[in-house]
Each structure stands twice: as structure tokens, then as C-alpha cells.
Design an enzyme around this catalytic site. Structure first.
Site, PDB file in Angstrom:
ATOM      1  N   CYS A 322       6.179   4.371 -18.063  1.00  0.00           N
ATOM      2  CA  CYS A 322       5.027   4.102 -18.541  1.00  0.00           C
ATOM      3  C   CYS A 322       3.849   4.604 -17.710  1.00  0.00           C
ATOM      4  O   CYS A 322       3.339   4.702 -16.532  1.00  0.00           O
ATOM      5  CB  CYS A 322       4.380   2.793 -18.938  1.00  0.00           C
ATOM      6  N   ASP A 329      11.235   2.865 -19.724  1.00  0.00           N
ATOM      7  CA  ASP A 329      11.029   3.244 -20.540  1.00  0.00           C
ATOM      8  C   ASP A 329      12.354   3.583 -21.145  1.00  0.00           C
ATOM      9  O   ASP A 329      12.439   4.703 -21.037  1.00  0.00           O
ATOM     10  CB  ASP A 329       9.883   4.085 -21.973  1.00  0.00           C
TER      11      ASP A 329
END
Length: 415
Positions: A322, A329
Site C-alpha cells: 500500500c 497486497d
């Protein structure tokens, strides 16, 4: 403030709008509709809008007047001029209905200032120039309250343009596509107060000027939980309207044919939701050594002196982080292309090189697309990533160099 004798603290932030040829703004009122369920929370930030100033920054070659149908008046866009109108109260009797007529040739640039009844506090919920929002200003990484009454002001758009400029994407991107979301935590009340639940599949067109920050979408969807709606169709229409407004905010035009797509899936259909891997030949079968963990496009190579091929390649080794919080992620990616054959080992190393990279999902996929597009020069290219869910949402960007149907929203096992 001096010109209008209006307190400077009662003004919202200045909004800059660009109208391209053919762009228009349909007839509308600037005040907040008292009958909308989200209006009370908006008014807490400074009361009702009571006046507007539109300043003309240039003169288009043709068209672009500000039209007041109820007043029988139009104002031509002349550089250095402005139009001020005070509507006093939130009612059509104010005759403040207005529109931006289509720009026939050239561009039109305006600056708009909305004035409130009292001191305006915080970012305005609608009409904010999304390009002025930054990821650091969002709710990401911050302790947040979770409103349980409908509030569209929670949505936080972020302009795509700045990150696209980093990877050489101008005003006409070489790709089409959409950001495909799945929302797993959607609930509201029926007219009798009984909770209802559904899954929501969302599609934000990539030609929209903004992405929608994920935590703001989570908070927005959560705000529906204690609000009553007639049925699922009303909820679906409301979400579509609010997300389309946020995705297209600041364009000076309504989305025509490119609104955010919204599909609600009822509990009776939950069992029909498939789980399957992405189709294609897995790059992960390759036994390679990896040592780059920041994007390394120089790893991409293609056989330009050999016959072109068509391939669909996949990997489950995509990981990025992120942009704001640094949270990992995890994702799977599918690359479909026609053209010079891409060296598969280098492609896998390149995908692995995102491991320590910090960007949002949409930005990572566009970076992957542009690196392959410029370095391997395929004649056709599509990049589709499916990320694991976080906070009840998954975001799955799809970019393609040629028109084709959007991929089905089939979850992978890791979701």
C-alpha cells in the site's frame, strides 16, 4: 470575499474545471437537496450552499456558455469575467437551475467557488478538485469512526493523472479497461428495519479521472448499514450514482456511457459464485533466481527477430505494498498478448520485482502494462490482476490495448 462582501471562511475550496470539446454539464442545482438522506451530515460542515461564483479562465473557440433555463439568461465564457448567483434557499423557486452548454471547439477552463451559510470546515463532500486530494489526506492508516447512517461525503477520490505521468501516460492512455471491485460486507435495512445483505461487484472505468480510495469506499458502504431502503434496486442505484460522481468529479461533465457499474448479488446466489485460478500458462513453474525487489523493467526482453506469437501467461507471485500504510497486497496476474515472444524468465523476475514497491493496485497494473507495452512492443496486450481482499474489499484492475469484454469476476482460491 472582498468583491462579494462575503466572509472568506464561508467559502469551499476553489474548483478548477476543464471542458474538452463536446463536454457539457447538464442542468443542475448547486445546493444540497434537502430530501437526500445524506444531506444532514453534509450540512454539519458549514450549512447549506447559498451562492456560487463561476470565473472564466479562458475563452473557448465556440460554445460553453453558462445557461440559466428558468431565468431565461445565459452568460458567455469571456476570459476575466465571472457570473455570481445567490439562490438564498434550497428550492427550485430560486430559479438557480443552470448548465454548462457543450463546448463546440477549443477548451473551456473555469474556476468555481461555492459559498455556505456559515463557516465551512473540512474538505467539501462534493465538487472538490480531486487532483488536490493526496493519499496522505485519506483515512488510510488512521483511526476512523464508522458511521452507520448513509453519507456519500465519505468517498475520497484521488486523481489518476499524477501517477500516470510518472510512467509516461498522457491524456490519451494506450489502454482501456476498468477497476473491478468486489465488496463482501454490504448491508442495509429494509422498510421494516430488517437487515439485508448482498455482495456487490463494482466496475470503475479506467477513463474516469479518479480512483476511489479503498478505505473511504469501505466507510461509505458501512454507512448504509443502519439506513432504510425500499429494496435492493434502490441501494444499487444509489451506489452507482455516488460512485460515478466520485470517479468523475472535477471533469465538468456527467459520465455518459461510462458510469460506474454496480451489480448486487443476493444471498440466494452466493453458492453460484465460482472460485478458479486465472487461465493461462503459469510462469511460476520456472526455476529461476530472483534478486530484484523494486520494479526492474530492464528485465523484460522479447524476440523481435522471430515469428510473433499469442500467449496467455499467469503468476501467483505478485506482491506490492500500500502506498500509504505499507501493508502487503498479494495478487495473481494474467498477461495476454500477441507480438514478439516475451522471454518468460525475465517476465517472471520483473513481476517479482514489485515485491517491495509501494503503489495502489490500479497504479501497479498500469505500470506493468506500460513497461511491457514499451519494452516488448506487443501488437495486443491485456493485463489483469486479482488481489486478495482486505477490509472486506478486493480490487482487480484490468487494462487492455484493444476493445474486449471485461473479464468475469471469478475469485481465486486465495480470496
Amino acid at each position: 470575499a472582498h468583491l462579494l462582501d462575503w466572509p472568506v471562511e464561508n467559502g469551499e475550496g476553489l474548483q478548477i474545471l476543464r471542458y474538452a470539446p463536446g463536454a457539457e454539464y447538464k442542468p443542475h442545482y448547486d445546493y444540497f437537496d434537502p430530501n437526500e438522506p445524506g444531506t444532514p451530515s453534509i450540512l454539519r460542515r458549514g450549512g447549506q450552499r447559498v451562492a456560487t461564483v463561476v470565473m472564466y479562465l479562458n475563452e473557448p473557440d465556440g460554445g460553453g456558455a453558462t445557461v440559466f433555463p428558468d431565468a431565461g439568461f445565459e452568460c458567455l465564457p469571456v476570459r476575466g469575467n465571472a457570473v455570481f448567483f445567490n439562490y438564498g434557499r434550497a428550492h427550485p423557486s430560486s430559479r438557480s437551475l443552470h448548465a454548462g452548454a457543450p463546448v463546440l471547439s477549443g477548451e473551456k477552463w473555469i474556476a468555481t467557488k461555492w459559498l455556505r451559510e456559515s463557516r465551512f470546515e473540512g474538505d467539501p463532500p462534493r465538487g472538490t478538485m480531486a487532483g488536490m486530494n493526496t493519499p496522505e489526506q485519506s483515512a488510510l492508516g488512521k483511526t476512523s469512526s464508522y458511521p452507520d447512517q448513509y453519507d456519500p461525503a465519505l468517498l475520497f477520490p484521488l486523481a489518476r493523472a499524477l501517477k500516470r505521468a510518472e510512467i509516461g501516460v498522457g491524456t490519451q492512455p494506450p489502454f482501456l479497461g476498468a477497476d473491478l471491485w468486489t465488496a463482501y460486507e454490504l448491508s442495509w435495512l429494509n422498510p421494516r428495519g430488517k437487515p439485508q445483505v448482498a455482495l456487490a461487484q463494482l466496475g470503475v472505468p479506467c477513463e474516469s479521472p479518479n480512483i476511489i480510495e479503498s478505505k473511504s469506499l469501505k466507510l461509505y458502504l458501512g454507512s448504509l448499514s443502519n439506513s432504510r431502503f425500499a429494496d435492493a434496486n434502490q441501494v444499487q442505484a444509489l451506489i452507482k450514482s455516488d460512485l460515478s460522481e466520485a470517479a468523475w468529479r472535477c471533469e465538468g461533465q456527467e459520465p455518459r456511457g461510462a458510469a460506474v457499474g454496480v451489480k448486487l448479488i443476493a444471498p440466494d446466489d452466493f453458492s453460484a459464485q465460482a472460485i478458479a485460478p486465472l487461465d493461462g500458462l503459469s510462469l511460476d513453474r520456472l526455476d529461476i533466481e530472483c534478486e530484484d525487489y523494486s520494479p526492474a523493467p530492464e528485465l523484460l526482453r522479447a524476440a523481435f527477430d522471430e515469428q510473433p506469437v499469442s500467449e496467455v501467461l499467469t503468476s501467483d507471485l505478485l506482491k506490492s505494498n500500500c502506498l500509504v500504510t505499507g501493508q502487503p497486497d498479494w495478487g495473481s496476474v494474467q498477461i495476454s498478448y500477441s507480438g514478439p515472444q516475451i522471454e518468460q524468465g525475465g517476465l517472471l523476475r520483473y513481476l517479482v520485482s514489485f515485491r517491495n514497491h509501494h503503489e495502489f493496485h490500479e497504479q501497479c497494473v498500469e505500470r506493468i502494462f506500460m513497461d511491457i507495452w514499451t519494452r516488448c512492443r506487443p501488437t495486443r496486450l491485456a493485463v489483469y490482476a486479482r488481489y486478495t481482499r482486505r477490509g472486506g474489499l478486493d480490487i482487480n484492475p484490468f487494462r487492455t490495448s484493444f476493445p474486449q469484454p471485461l473479464p468475469p469476476q471469478v475469485r481465486t482460491a486465495r480470496l
